[in-house]
Design a protein around this motif. Sequence first.
Motif, PDB file in Angstrom:
ATOM      1  N   GLN A  51      47.787  33.959  32.928  1.00 41.29           N
ATOM      2  CA  GLN A  51      46.470  34.448  32.508  1.00 41.29           C
ATOM      3  C   GLN A  51      45.823  33.490  31.518  1.00 41.29           C
ATOM      4  OE1 GLN A  51      46.230  38.480  30.955  1.00 41.29           O
ATOM      5  NE2 GLN A  51      44.262  38.072  29.991  1.00 41.29           N
ATOM      6  N   GLY A  55      44.559  32.293  35.524  1.00 40.98           N
ATOM      7  CA  GLY A  55      45.026  33.051  36.675  1.00 40.98           C
ATOM      8  C   GLY A  55      44.731  32.347  37.990  1.00 40.98           C
ATOM      9  N   ASN A 370      37.791  35.880  34.518  1.00 36.32           N
ATOM     10  CA  ASN A 370      37.861  35.865  35.973  1.00 36.32           C
ATOM     11  C   ASN A 370      37.314  37.179  36.537  1.00 36.32           C
ATOM     12  OD1 ASN A 370      39.939  37.837  35.911  1.00 36.32           O
ATOM     13  ND2 ASN A 370      41.553  36.301  36.038  1.00 36.32           N
ATOM     14  N   ASN A 372      38.729  39.559  37.872  1.00 28.37           N
ATOM     15  CA  ASN A 372      39.558  40.733  37.597  1.00 28.37           C
ATOM     16  C   ASN A 372      39.362  41.256  36.178  1.00 28.37           C
ATOM     17  OD1 ASN A 372      40.776  40.613  40.164  1.00 28.37           O
ATOM     18  ND2 ASN A 372      42.270  39.092  39.430  1.00 28.37           N
ATOM     19  N   GLU A 374      39.958  39.528  33.451  1.00 28.08           N
ATOM     20  CA  GLU A 374      40.931  38.937  32.534  1.00 28.08           C
ATOM     21  C   GLU A 374      40.389  37.620  31.988  1.00 28.08           C
ATOM     22  OE1 GLU A 374      44.985  40.493  34.815  1.00 28.08           O
ATOM     23  OE2 GLU A 374      44.173  38.493  35.221  1.00 28.08           O
ATOM     24  N   SER A 376      41.068  33.958  30.202  1.00 28.66           N
ATOM     25  CA  SER A 376      42.017  32.923  29.798  1.00 28.66           C
ATOM     26  C   SER A 376      41.939  32.800  28.281  1.00 28.66           C
ATOM     27  CB  SER A 376      41.642  31.584  30.437  1.00 28.66           C
ATOM     28  OG  SER A 376      40.462  31.056  29.843  1.00 28.66           O
TER      29      SER A 376
END
Length: 515
Positions: A51, A55, A370, A372, A374, A376
């Motif tokens: 992550q 990801g 991203n 989803n 999430e 980085s």
Amino acid sequence: MPNLSRLRAAALTATAVLLSSVLAGCSDDGSQDEDLTAQELSWKACPAPAQAQGGGDAPSPLPDGGDWQCATMKAPLDWDDPEGDTIDIALIRAQTSGAESRRIGSLIFNFGGPGGSGVTTLPAFGADYATLRTRYDLVSFDPRGVGRSAPVWCQNDQQLDVYFQQDATPDDAIERTEYVDNVKEFNAACEKKSGRILPHVRTTDAARDMDLLRQVLGDDKLHYFGISYGTELGGVYAHLFPENVGRAVFDAVVDPTETPEQGSLGQAEGFQLALDNFAEHCVSQVEDCPVGNSTQDVKARIAKLLKDLDSKPIPGIFPRELTQTAATSGIAQALYSQDFWEYLTEGLEQAYDGNGQILLLLSDFLNGRNQNGEYSNLTAANAAINCADDKPRYTTEYVERKLPEFRAASALFGDYLAWSTLSCTDWAVQGAADHPDVSAPGAAPILVVGNTGDPATPYEGARKMVQALGNGVGVELTYQGQGHGAYDSKNKCVQGAVNAYLLDGKVPAVGTVCS
């Protein structure tokens, strides 16, 4: 907010793809028992990115069927205590495609940020460097604090969603107080979650890691390709280890003479220039420009959109809305590359119709989010490295005095970039200097490539880097183009000059211009 004047969007390729269609930390094994320069790397198939790296899927095979290989290198947590605890530095490589007899060594890449993962970025751009791979192993790494290399963490995904929705261009005392409180809250979270690594993520630390990597890879000289912040890292390396510099290229050059305030002001001018160029390009097309009837009309309509969003956001990507701040950062992301201008046009068309999806998606990639939801650790690492490097700590009062100067540089980006200079206020670690020292007397020639239309690292920075490196070291090459960087524009003149230098040692004539 991330300091755009130092931040290269690390997900350019991922952005284009998406629009068109666990973590290593500090070792707990106490003191070192061996000379780190003698360590042997264990290269294996690369896993899917963590992550912190953004990801996604494991890197695809190389065009010739070869595989990307990954490894970890141990480095001192504290270079002032090299016998103390260690951290793991994540590495990636593609071995040379040419004959071993013609192999020069390893070519180490840093793609900028600071905060970008080299382990994920090198495979994304790998095809662009196929010619260089004929004589080099292509190697990159996650700098300390980034990705899988003792990553800095601050706020969680839900908190970051809120953080990036905030009003980053406050208009009154209440909004200013809220903005400053949000910055302080973010910085306090960094100290709470990552306090151990924060003092050890300066660019000088990363440069020492690179020299260790050079030795571990078995190279007498460091052959290097630095882009954006990677040029600053390369300059600091050349200052610390001038005798170890091999063939080095700096592309999309950070001005090493500027304070953070001066860098932000320069970038306000750079992004305004890029926006002007985008508007001129749009209205010059054969078909009518869908976002304005003239260059001035395009910019006026964008300004009105941002003003309207300040008081009334529009639907974005459910449940998030497109705010003024998100729209501004989304526009900035699109200006990093001329390849993204079509997405900016489409995103503006959408936004004028009340749909903020594309601009919010562009903003997400600038911030390392991203699909989803999430994040980085791009933003966290960017803050940590900048604040460890940069000594100045600005105040609200100082920013308010400087606002007219920033607005004169850019009506659209001025306020945003002025207020971003508060990002290191109340940071847990003292900054090292007003600006980096890149003087490198005695170093081998370094090819410094400046792009006249670069929004993020304005063209003047290349000349300042050449001057700062010292007589006989920096050799300037000018690219008259658009976007952030020159080599990845695929301009044949630029690529020919860079390839001839890296592969055959042919230094181009001083003052060479490509268009």
